[in-house]
Write a protein that holds these residues in place. Structure first.
Motif, PDB file in Angstrom:
ATOM      1  N   UNK A 260       0.791  -1.409  -0.064  1.00 20.30           N
ATOM      2  CA  UNK A 260       0.153  -0.109  -0.002  1.00 20.30           C
ATOM      3  C   UNK A 260       0.750   1.346   0.106  1.00 20.30           C
ATOM      4  N   UNK A 261       2.096   1.325   0.630  1.00 24.04           N
ATOM      5  CA  UNK A 261       2.847   2.248   0.545  1.00 24.04           C
ATOM      6  C   UNK A 261       3.464   2.546  -0.729  1.00 24.04           C
ATOM      7  N   UNK A 262       3.594   1.590  -1.364  1.00 26.25           N
ATOM      8  CA  UNK A 262       4.063   1.563  -2.931  1.00 26.25           C
ATOM      9  C   UNK A 262       3.271   1.923  -3.666  1.00 26.25           C
ATOM     10  N   UNK A 263       1.876   1.864  -3.553  1.00 27.45           N
ATOM     11  CA  UNK A 263       0.920   2.171  -4.256  1.00 27.45           C
ATOM     12  C   UNK A 263       0.771   3.613  -4.748  1.00 27.45           C
TER      13      UNK A 263
ATOM     14  N   UNK B 148       3.975   3.926  13.489  1.00 26.90           N
ATOM     15  CA  UNK B 148       2.652   4.237  14.153  1.00 26.90           C
ATOM     16  C   UNK B 148       1.708   4.800  13.035  1.00 26.90           C
ATOM     17  N   UNK B 149       2.203   5.951  12.700  1.00 24.96           N
ATOM     18  CA  UNK B 149       1.344   6.602  11.796  1.00 24.96           C
ATOM     19  C   UNK B 149       1.010   6.053  10.613  1.00 24.96           C
ATOM     20  N   UNK B 150       2.019   5.422  10.042  1.00 20.54           N
ATOM     21  CA  UNK B 150       1.683   4.566   8.632  1.00 20.54           C
ATOM     22  C   UNK B 150       0.648   3.591   8.843  1.00 20.54           C
ATOM     23  N   UNK B 151       0.380   2.878  10.181  1.00 22.16           N
ATOM     24  CA  UNK B 151      -0.440   1.915  10.365  1.00 22.16           C
ATOM     25  C   UNK B 151      -1.962   2.560  10.837  1.00 22.16           C
TER      26      UNK B 151
ATOM     27  N   UNK C 286       7.989  10.548   4.292  1.00 22.87           N
ATOM     28  CA  UNK C 286       7.294   9.837   5.306  1.00 22.87           C
ATOM     29  C   UNK C 286       6.856   8.541   5.030  1.00 22.87           C
ATOM     30  N   UNK C 287       7.558   7.612   4.207  1.00 24.90           N
ATOM     31  CA  UNK C 287       7.375   6.580   3.819  1.00 24.90           C
ATOM     32  C   UNK C 287       8.299   5.324   4.151  1.00 24.90           C
TER      33      UNK C 287
ATOM     34  N   UNK D  37       9.614   8.344  -6.402  1.00 23.28           N
ATOM     35  CA  UNK D  37      10.836   7.708  -6.064  1.00 23.28           C
ATOM     36  C   UNK D  37      10.868   7.736  -4.394  1.00 23.28           C
ATOM     37  N   UNK D  38      10.426   8.554  -3.864  1.00 24.40           N
ATOM     38  CA  UNK D  38      10.660   8.703  -2.314  1.00 24.40           C
ATOM     39  C   UNK D  38       9.508   7.371  -1.696  1.00 24.40           C
TER      40      UNK D  38
END
Length: 571
Positions: free
Chosen positions: A144-147, A499-502, A200-201, A192-193
């Motif tokens: 999902x981060x890569x999406x 924590x923020x990513x989930x 923030x990823x 790219x990031x």
């Protein structure tokens, strides 16, 4: 049967990698660029063309990817020997490498998306390879981060229709003078990031350690996380002189600093190495932000060898410790696994930038060139502190794993140094030692005049000594760090990014949906809207049903009502 397949695939990949390496040297010396258009089919005015770009950058990067993949495949012959699904594993690894190849040779945004999305999909399959809840959670966070980056590439494809085609190489110089370049440049940076796990990823990169260790070696050295840096290098003409590079520099520096500190709080061996990868990716992004394209590529390629070796050494140790990864339950391994300990130490020293190993040639040059730039003191200080933090966690990791007295269970059987694993690691070891100087002579053969004072010239070595001292202090007095409750909470949790990513992404949304269910489905809204409409509809239906029963008195009443209505309306 599978053993022979492993050997055949290993042989094909290794020979291809060596051939591509010598071909890239030929391209460097002759300054060749080959642009191939392959027309797959044409129908009237519609044609489907696949475009490939071969220059020394794409060829040398492909050669490194293929050689490291061959070592990983050969290593997996032993590491995954007892696995039930070993054939599925090798097919996924090959798909992974093919997706990376597709991305490397593509100057076309659509074919880049195919390789880019292929990397994301196959990485998800590899992260959830060991089928349990934690692997699935890590896989979902990764994909999902890569999406986000995939969507940015899709938006790039849509916006490039303004130029009339998707072969961005033909439009890079044109874009620099166009108002559209800011949007396309921003989308490329976003893509790219996400792939290179910058702030923030950043949370998905340590989580992706749920994959098997050979896959981690491949992901962190030359494939998935390096794709973002490679895309930035390819689009670098677009960014030259742009304010967008300042944002890249800021994000890269923050990522480098954050991951360097977080690694000193971590006890999972693979996560420490993953955070070191994150730190090096931040360094590559930072040097791109300073405007040095060749140096970023140089460090990208050098980092690939010693990071792959570091992960393979970690795999041998995890294999020997019966799948234990906590460094507190290791110790004195140098007595039981001498070759692995030597390989681990050399790759660690190369990561730290110790003179005349491959990491030294790229890191030393990067720090000296950054010292020559006219950026502010903040950039300068963060660069050197992050470099010192690299040595801090490297000293801590080596001490915990190899130097302290035995701290593992008596059932552990340390016999992991088998012939196959050692042979695959040996070639990576040789590359980690000699490839830096070889690449330096071949590629960076133009003259760099670096003029620094004695103090600034030796500041790198002072920071290395300081890093050794602070790393030793952290190792021996870890409870001292835990005393700072805020640093333990904030820095030890990757600045709350994990924590923020989930929870930050789904908790509030789920809480809002729960509130809506209460209000709409189980509250007054249900009674006032849906139930009320239902009751009114039922009333109308009953009236219509009575009319349809053909009763004479109803028709007489309707006739009277019609006469009355007519009378009132007319008179």
């Amino acid at each position: 049967m599978y053993l022979s397949w492993y050997l055949i695939i290993f042989g094909i990949l290794l020979v291809s990698g060596i051939f591509l390496f010598f071909l890239s040297i030929l391209f460097i010396f002759n300054n060749w660029v080959i642009f191939i258009e392959w027309e797959i089919f044409s129908l009237n005015s519609i044609e489907l063309v696949y475009v490939m770009l071969f220059d020394w950058i794409s060829l040398i990067f492909m050669s490194f990817v293929v050689v490291i993949s061959s070592m990983v495949v050969y290593y997996s012959k032993s590491y995954m020997g007892q696995d039930i699904n070993k054939n599925r594993f090798i097919l996924l690894v090959l798909l992974f490498v093919m997706s990376m190849m597709l991305m490397i040779v593509s100057p076309n945004m659509v074919s880049i998306l195919l390789g880019w999305d292929g990397l994301g999909l196959v990485s998800f399959c590899l992260v959830i390879y060991y089928q349990n809840v934690s692997s699935y959670n890590a896989g979902m966070l990764t994909v999902l981060s890569n999406r986000v980056g995939d969507v940015a590439i899709l938006m790039c494809i849509a916006w490039m229709l303004n130029f009339g085609g998707w072969n961005f190489f033909l439009y890079l110089n044109l874009m620099g003078f166009s108002l559209f370049f800011i949007l396309i440049g921003g989308l490329v940076i976003l893509a790219s990031i996400t792939k290179s796990a910058q702030i923030p990823f950043s949370a998905w990169l340590p989580a992706a350690m749920a994959a098997p260790t050979p896959v981690s070696a491949l992901v962190h050295s030359s494939t998935l996380v390096t794709a973002g840096v490679y895309l930035m290098i390819r689009f670098f003409v677009l960014f030259e002189g742009s304010f967008l590079l300042n944002w890249v520099l800021l994000l890269g520096m923050m990522t480098m600093f954050m991951s360097g500190i977080s690694a000193n709080y971590e006890f999972d061996m693979k996560k420490i190495i993953a955070l070191s990868t994150l730190s090096q990716l931040g360094l590559m992004m930072s040097i791109l932000g300073l405007g040095f394209q060749d140096l970023a590529l140089f460090h990208l390629l050098m980092h690939a060898f010693f990071k792959a070796l570091l992960f393979l050494c970690a795999g041998v140790m995890i294999h020997s410790f019966k799948n234990f990864q906590d460094i507190r339950f290791m110790g004195n391994v140098v007595k039981y696994l001498p070759l692995t300990s030597s390989f681990f130490l050399i790759s660690n020293l190369s990561l730290c930038g110790v003179p005349f190993l491959s990491g030294f040639y790229s890191k030393d040059l990067i720090l000296e060139m950054s010292s020559m730039m006219s950026f502010n003191l903040f950039v300068y200080v963060i660069f050197y502190i992050s470099m010192g933090l690299t040595i801090c966690y490297s000293v801590r990791l080596y001490y915990y794993c190899f130097m302290i007295s035995n701290n593992f269970f008596s059932l552990v059987n340390l016999n992991g140094e088998d012939y196959v694993m050692m042979k695959s690691m040996l070639l990576l070891l040789i590359s980690s030692v000699v490839m830096g100087s070889v690449f330096f002579w071949f590629v960076l053969n133009y003259l760099n005049f670096i003029y620094l004072s004695n103090f600034m010239k030796f500041l790198i070595f002072y920071m290395m000594l300081g890093g050794v001292m602070i790393g030793s202090f952290i190792t021996f007095n870890f409870k001292f760090l835990l005393g700072f409750w805020f640093s333990n909470l904030f820095i030890g949790k990757m600045w709350f990014l994990s924590i923020l990513s989930v929870y930050g992404m789904n908790y509030k949304i789920l809480e809002f949906s729960n509130f809506m269910v209460k209000i709409l489905d189980f509250g007054w809204w249900e009674y006032l809207v849906s139930v009320n409409i239902y009751k009114n509809l039922m009333l109308v239906i009953l009236v219509v049903q009575k009319i349809q029963k053909n009763l004479l008195k109803i028709f007489m009443l309707l006739f009277i009502f019609w006469i009355l209505f007519f009378y009132v309306w007319v008179f």
